[in-house]
Design a protein around this motif. Structure first.
Motif, PDB file in Angstrom:
ATOM      1  N   ALA A   1       0.825  -1.208   0.000  1.00 60.09           N
ATOM      2  CA  ALA A   1       0.000   0.000   0.000  1.00 60.09           C
ATOM      3  C   ALA A   1       0.859   1.258   0.000  1.00 60.09           C
ATOM      4  N   VAL A   2       1.933   1.254   0.770  1.00 58.95           N
ATOM      5  CA  VAL A   2       2.816   2.422   0.812  1.00 58.95           C
ATOM      6  C   VAL A   2       3.510   2.612  -0.537  1.00 58.95           C
ATOM      7  N   ALA A   3       3.940   1.529  -1.147  1.00 57.94           N
ATOM      8  CA  ALA A   3       4.599   1.632  -2.453  1.00 57.94           C
ATOM      9  C   ALA A   3       3.629   2.153  -3.516  1.00 57.94           C
ATOM     10  N   ALA A   4       2.398   1.675  -3.491  1.00 58.24           N
ATOM     11  CA  ALA A   4       1.398   2.146  -4.457  1.00 58.24           C
ATOM     12  C   ALA A   4       1.104   3.624  -4.242  1.00 58.24           C
ATOM     13  N   ALA A   5       0.987   4.039  -2.991  1.00 53.82           N
ATOM     14  CA  ALA A   5       0.734   5.448  -2.693  1.00 53.82           C
ATOM     15  C   ALA A   5       1.900   6.321  -3.138  1.00 53.82           C
ATOM     16  N   GLU A   6       3.106   5.822  -2.933  1.00 54.15           N
ATOM     17  CA  GLU A   6       4.287   6.576  -3.344  1.00 54.15           C
ATOM     18  C   GLU A   6       4.346   6.750  -4.859  1.00 54.15           C
ATOM     19  N   VAL A   7       4.020   5.697  -5.592  1.00 52.88           N
ATOM     20  CA  VAL A   7       4.019   5.779  -7.057  1.00 52.88           C
ATOM     21  C   VAL A   7       2.970   6.784  -7.533  1.00 52.88           C
ATOM     22  N   GLN A   8       1.791   6.736  -6.947  1.00 50.63           N
ATOM     23  CA  GLN A   8       0.746   7.683  -7.333  1.00 50.63           C
ATOM     24  C   GLN A   8       1.159   9.113  -7.024  1.00 50.63           C
ATOM     25  N   LEU A   9       1.751   9.333  -5.861  1.00 50.30           N
ATOM     26  CA  LEU A   9       2.181  10.677  -5.488  1.00 50.30           C
ATOM     27  C   LEU A   9       3.274  11.183  -6.421  1.00 50.30           C
ATOM     28  N   GLU A  10       4.222  10.330  -6.768  1.00 48.95           N
ATOM     29  CA  GLU A  10       5.277  10.727  -7.699  1.00 48.95           C
ATOM     30  C   GLU A  10       4.710  11.057  -9.073  1.00 48.95           C
ATOM     31  N   THR A  11       3.689  10.331  -9.499  1.00 49.75           N
ATOM     32  CA  THR A  11       3.047  10.616 -10.780  1.00 49.75           C
ATOM     33  C   THR A  11       2.380  11.982 -10.763  1.00 49.75           C
ATOM     34  N   VAL A  12       1.654  12.273  -9.698  1.00 52.29           N
ATOM     35  CA  VAL A  12       0.989  13.576  -9.575  1.00 52.29           C
ATOM     36  C   VAL A  12       2.024  14.698  -9.551  1.00 52.29           C
ATOM     37  N   MET A  13       3.126  14.484  -8.841  1.00 51.75           N
ATOM     38  CA  MET A  13       4.164  15.510  -8.787  1.00 51.75           C
ATOM     39  C   MET A  13       4.833  15.694 -10.149  1.00 51.75           C
ATOM     40  N   ALA A  14       5.007  14.625 -10.902  1.00 45.07           N
ATOM     41  CA  ALA A  14       5.602  14.736 -12.243  1.00 45.07           C
ATOM     42  C   ALA A  14       4.686  15.511 -13.175  1.00 45.07           C
ATOM     43  N   VAL A  15       3.387  15.261 -13.090  1.00 44.54           N
ATOM     44  CA  VAL A  15       2.429  16.012 -13.918  1.00 44.54           C
ATOM     45  C   VAL A  15       2.465  17.480 -13.529  1.00 44.54           C
ATOM     46  N   ARG A  16       2.474  17.756 -12.216  1.00 46.10           N
ATOM     47  CA  ARG A  16       2.553  19.137 -11.744  1.00 46.10           C
ATOM     48  C   ARG A  16       3.793  19.830 -12.298  1.00 46.10           C
TER      49      ARG A  16
END
Length: 102
Positions: A72-87
């Motif tokens: 769950a932590v790894a999935a959350a981290e990947v999603q957060l990194e994706t959002v930050m990359a889009v930003r």
């Protein structure tokens, strides 16, 4: 990674997206669709982070498996990194537009 800071950042992004989406619409535009896409991604990321945080608390009390917490932590981290990359890409594009000669 500070979950409280991440949640505060996500809340600011959601509020900004909500303010942009709150403007009167004449017709459905690509900008509005992009706003909805970003808002949906932020909500999904927020949900994923909350689930990871909940599983972490459950693991601390012995009610959850460590494998589930790590996943769950790894999935959350990947999603957060994706959002930050889009930003970051949106900010880069905005800066390039500002540099264009009129």
């Amino acid at each position: 990674m500070d979950p409280a800071g991440i949640r505060a950042y996500q809340q600011q992004m959601l509020e900004a997206a909500g303010q942009a989406a709150g403007t009167p619409k004449v017709e459905e535009t690509a900008g509005a669709q992009f706003t909805e896409l970003v808002q949906g991604a932020l909500e999904a990321t927020n949900t994923s982070l909350a689930q990871a945080e909940q599983l972490t608390a459950s693991a601390a009390t012995g009610q959850a498996e460590l494998v589930d917490v790590v996943t769950a932590v790894a999935a959350a981290e990947v999603q957060l990194e994706t959002v930050m990359a889009v930003r970051d890409q949106v900010i880069r594009a905005y800066n390039e537009i500002l540099r264009m000669p009129i």
